[in-house]
Design a protein around this motif. Sequence first.
Motif, PDB file in Angstrom:
ATOM      1  N   PRO A  16     -11.895   3.799  10.809  1.00  0.00           N
ATOM      2  CA  PRO A  16     -10.843   4.399  11.657  1.00  0.00           C
ATOM      3  C   PRO A  16      -9.813   3.386  12.138  1.00  0.00           C
ATOM      4  O   PRO A  16      -8.611   3.699  12.215  1.00  0.00           O
ATOM      5  CB  PRO A  16     -11.635   4.999  12.822  1.00  0.00           C
ATOM      6  N   LEU A  17     -10.264   2.175  12.431  1.00  0.00           N
ATOM      7  CA  LEU A  17      -9.321   1.143  12.868  1.00  0.00           C
ATOM      8  C   LEU A  17      -8.420   0.699  11.725  1.00  0.00           C
ATOM      9  O   LEU A  17      -7.227   0.422  11.926  1.00  0.00           O
ATOM     10  CB  LEU A  17     -10.092  -0.056  13.434  1.00  0.00           C
ATOM     11  N   VAL A  18      -8.995   0.643  10.512  1.00  0.00           N
ATOM     12  CA  VAL A  18      -8.177   0.312   9.344  1.00  0.00           C
ATOM     13  C   VAL A  18      -7.106   1.377   9.128  1.00  0.00           C
ATOM     14  O   VAL A  18      -5.942   1.071   8.841  1.00  0.00           O
ATOM     15  CB  VAL A  18      -9.068   0.173   8.092  1.00  0.00           C
ATOM     16  N   ALA A  19      -7.499   2.646   9.271  1.00  0.00           N
ATOM     17  CA  ALA A  19      -6.526   3.729   9.125  1.00  0.00           C
ATOM     18  C   ALA A  19      -5.423   3.618  10.173  1.00  0.00           C
ATOM     19  O   ALA A  19      -4.240   3.873   9.886  1.00  0.00           O
ATOM     20  CB  ALA A  19      -7.240   5.080   9.240  1.00  0.00           C
ATOM     21  N   LEU A  20      -5.794   3.225  11.386  1.00  0.00           N
ATOM     22  CA  LEU A  20      -4.795   3.039  12.445  1.00  0.00           C
ATOM     23  C   LEU A  20      -3.808   1.948  12.077  1.00  0.00           C
ATOM     24  O   LEU A  20      -2.595   2.106  12.229  1.00  0.00           O
ATOM     25  CB  LEU A  20      -5.501   2.708  13.761  1.00  0.00           C
ATOM     26  N   LEU A  21      -4.319   0.828  11.570  1.00  0.00           N
ATOM     27  CA  LEU A  21      -3.445  -0.283  11.205  1.00  0.00           C
ATOM     28  C   LEU A  21      -2.556   0.071  10.024  1.00  0.00           C
ATOM     29  O   LEU A  21      -1.391  -0.340   9.957  1.00  0.00           O
ATOM     30  CB  LEU A  21      -4.305  -1.519  10.882  1.00  0.00           C
ATOM     31  N   LEU A  22      -3.088   0.832   9.065  1.00  0.00           N
ATOM     32  CA  LEU A  22      -2.284   1.223   7.914  1.00  0.00           C
ATOM     33  C   LEU A  22      -1.169   2.189   8.307  1.00  0.00           C
ATOM     34  O   LEU A  22      -0.100   2.209   7.684  1.00  0.00           O
ATOM     35  CB  LEU A  22      -3.179   1.876   6.852  1.00  0.00           C
ATOM     36  N   ALA A  23      -1.397   3.002   9.332  1.00  0.00           N
ATOM     37  CA  ALA A  23      -0.389   3.976   9.770  1.00  0.00           C
ATOM     38  C   ALA A  23       0.599   3.387  10.763  1.00  0.00           C
ATOM     39  O   ALA A  23       1.540   4.078  11.173  1.00  0.00           O
ATOM     40  CB  ALA A  23      -1.080   5.190  10.387  1.00  0.00           C
TER      41      ALA A  23
END
Length: 264
Positions: A16-23
């Motif tokens: 979820p944190l990776v998805a946050l950083l990618l967005a």
Amino acid sequence: MLVGLAGLGVAVLVLPLVALLLATPWHDMTTLVADPAVLQALRLSLVTAGTATLVALVLGVPLAWVLAHDDLRGGWLLRCLVTVPLVLPPVVGGVALLLLLGRRGPLGGTLEAWFGVTVPFTSVAVVLAQVFVSLPFLVLAVEGALRGADRRRALAAQTLGASPAYVLRRVTLPAVGPGVAAGAALCFTRALGEFGATVTFAGSFPGTTRTMPLAVYLAMDTAPEQAVAMSVLLLVLSVAVLVAMRGRWVGGLPLARASRTGAR
């Protein structure tokens, strides 16, 4: 199989944190976080979280010292009461604070009638909500450090004629300093991210009670990119606190480290 399950557990926490950083809109990041409303919410969050941490230190260290004594009668009950906010939904804590300190509450009504003081929906309410949810983290960390501390030094100091206050100030507290620091870091980061109790007890008024988590929630409907940017900013702040305390976290939580110290 265990390694695979452990990897899956890490994925649940990290993806979820990776998805946050990618967005994250990195090209507009500076502009988004430099917005006056964001800076106002950030300033309020840092001030209230810092104040809540100081209050928790003043109240939590003595409470942990009391809990660390095995001969305390009813200690298990006191420990249960201290731990309740950890398992209680934050919004329920906000409702409880509102019923206690609201205008019709037993304590809030008295404060307003006698002193003209209204607590709910003020910055003070934000601090109280943060203390309510974060205090147990500090208490449990410090209690673990106290239980694992070498008590022979304190006994030796008492034998040599040192007063209890001197032993506490010069022997006990320096020995549990890492546990206190780790507990304070946990307390600060938990207070920084508090949402449920704050919105219920303090509301969301710009400049007064609208902290960063509340600002993120409100921005999700009107300015999602700004909400993502603020979320990343909170993530960076939280990670920075933990990185600054990395020396206290090597080898596990303060409670585990204290247990090993006691075993030695």
